[in-house]
Design a protein around this motif. Structure first.
Motif, PDB file in Angstrom:
ATOM      1  N   ARG A  99      -4.400   5.935  14.605  1.00  0.00           N
ATOM      2  CA  ARG A  99      -4.362   5.502  13.202  1.00  0.00           C
ATOM      3  C   ARG A  99      -4.912   4.080  13.024  1.00  0.00           C
ATOM      4  O   ARG A  99      -5.515   3.780  11.996  1.00  0.00           O
ATOM      5  N   GLY A 145       0.006   6.752   3.456  1.00  0.00           N
ATOM      6  CA  GLY A 145      -1.281   7.417   3.584  1.00  0.00           C
ATOM      7  C   GLY A 145      -2.470   6.521   3.322  1.00  0.00           C
ATOM      8  O   GLY A 145      -3.619   6.915   3.589  1.00  0.00           O
ATOM      9  N   GLY A 146      -2.214   5.329   2.816  1.00  0.00           N
ATOM     10  CA  GLY A 146      -3.298   4.410   2.493  1.00  0.00           C
ATOM     11  C   GLY A 146      -3.775   3.615   3.689  1.00  0.00           C
ATOM     12  O   GLY A 146      -3.322   3.820   4.823  1.00  0.00           O
ATOM     13  N   SER A 147      -4.686   2.682   3.420  1.00  0.00           N
ATOM     14  CA  SER A 147      -5.309   1.884   4.479  1.00  0.00           C
ATOM     15  C   SER A 147      -5.294   0.410   4.112  1.00  0.00           C
ATOM     16  O   SER A 147      -5.304   0.046   2.934  1.00  0.00           O
ATOM     17  N   LEU A 148      -5.271  -0.413   5.148  1.00  0.00           N
ATOM     18  CA  LEU A 148      -5.420  -1.851   5.004  1.00  0.00           C
ATOM     19  C   LEU A 148      -6.221  -2.355   6.185  1.00  0.00           C
ATOM     20  O   LEU A 148      -6.188  -1.766   7.274  1.00  0.00           O
ATOM     21  N   SER A 198       5.941   3.793  -1.761  1.00  0.00           N
ATOM     22  CA  SER A 198       5.467   4.441  -2.984  1.00  0.00           C
ATOM     23  C   SER A 198       6.161   3.864  -4.198  1.00  0.00           C
ATOM     24  O   SER A 198       5.897   4.272  -5.334  1.00  0.00           O
ATOM     25  N   ASN A 256      -5.075   2.849   9.165  1.00  0.00           N
ATOM     26  CA  ASN A 256      -5.230   4.034   8.338  1.00  0.00           C
ATOM     27  C   ASN A 256      -3.974   4.894   8.414  1.00  0.00           C
ATOM     28  O   ASN A 256      -3.147   4.734   9.314  1.00  0.00           O
ATOM     29  N   SER A 257      -3.850   5.799   7.480  1.00  0.00           N
ATOM     30  CA  SER A 257      -2.706   6.727   7.447  1.00  0.00           C
ATOM     31  C   SER A 257      -1.385   5.973   7.580  1.00  0.00           C
ATOM     32  O   SER A 257      -0.522   6.345   8.383  1.00  0.00           O
ATOM     33  N   VAL A 298       4.521  -0.770   3.155  1.00  0.00           N
ATOM     34  CA  VAL A 298       4.053   0.588   2.854  1.00  0.00           C
ATOM     35  C   VAL A 298       5.161   1.288   2.067  1.00  0.00           C
ATOM     36  O   VAL A 298       6.227   1.594   2.601  1.00  0.00           O
ATOM     37  N   VAL A 316       0.848  -1.189   0.000  1.00  0.00           N
ATOM     38  CA  VAL A 316       0.000   0.000   0.000  1.00  0.00           C
ATOM     39  C   VAL A 316       0.881   1.234   0.000  1.00  0.00           C
ATOM     40  O   VAL A 316       1.997   1.211   0.539  1.00  0.00           O
ATOM     41  N   GLN A 317       0.403   2.297  -0.598  1.00  0.00           N
ATOM     42  CA  GLN A 317       1.154   3.552  -0.627  1.00  0.00           C
ATOM     43  C   GLN A 317       1.039   4.281   0.711  1.00  0.00           C
ATOM     44  O   GLN A 317       0.057   4.101   1.438  1.00  0.00           O
TER      45      GLN A 317
END
Length: 115
Positions: free
Chosen positions: A66, A15-18, A115, A83-84, A113, A12-13
């Motif tokens: 978070r 700032g994303g969520s899982l 990018s 989150n975040s 996590v 996940v990038q």
């Protein structure tokens, strides 16, 4: 004997969520506490979040605000909403159950996590 199976990890990038899920092989209604731990490469395993049978929750300082731990007694599952997400959250996440004086661990699920 309690078997735990984690799922929901992935890439996940920032700032994303899982949402991670931990499925237990037995009823979790009376399991004293269930929790999520994580271990990053070269680091010790650390506690992320825990939830007691009565629903009380605890969180590690690095994830407060978070991450949210919850459980579904009917489905015998514990969840970790993340989150975040930050690159430093990258780790293998493990589910743990403390029951009848013993500890049980799942096999872990990788969260990356980046990018």
């Amino acid at each position: 004997q309690v078997q735990l199976v984690e799922s929901g990890g992935g890439l996940v990038q920032p700032g994303g969520s899982l949402r991670l899920s931990c499925a237990a092989s037995v009823s979790i209604v009376n399991i004293y506490v269930m929790g999520w731990y994580r271990q990053a490469p070269g680091k010790q395993r650390e506690a992320v979040a825990g939830i007691r049978s009565i629903g009380l929750t605890t969180y590690g300082d690095s994830v407060k605000g978070r991450f949210t731990i919850s459980k579904d007694n009917a489905e015998n599952r514990v969840y970790l909403q993340m989150n975040s997400l930050k690159p430093e959250d990258t780790a293998i996440y493990y589910c743990k159950a403390n029951h009848a004086g013993r500890e049980y661990w799942g096999q872990g699920t990788q969260v990356t996590v980046s990018s």
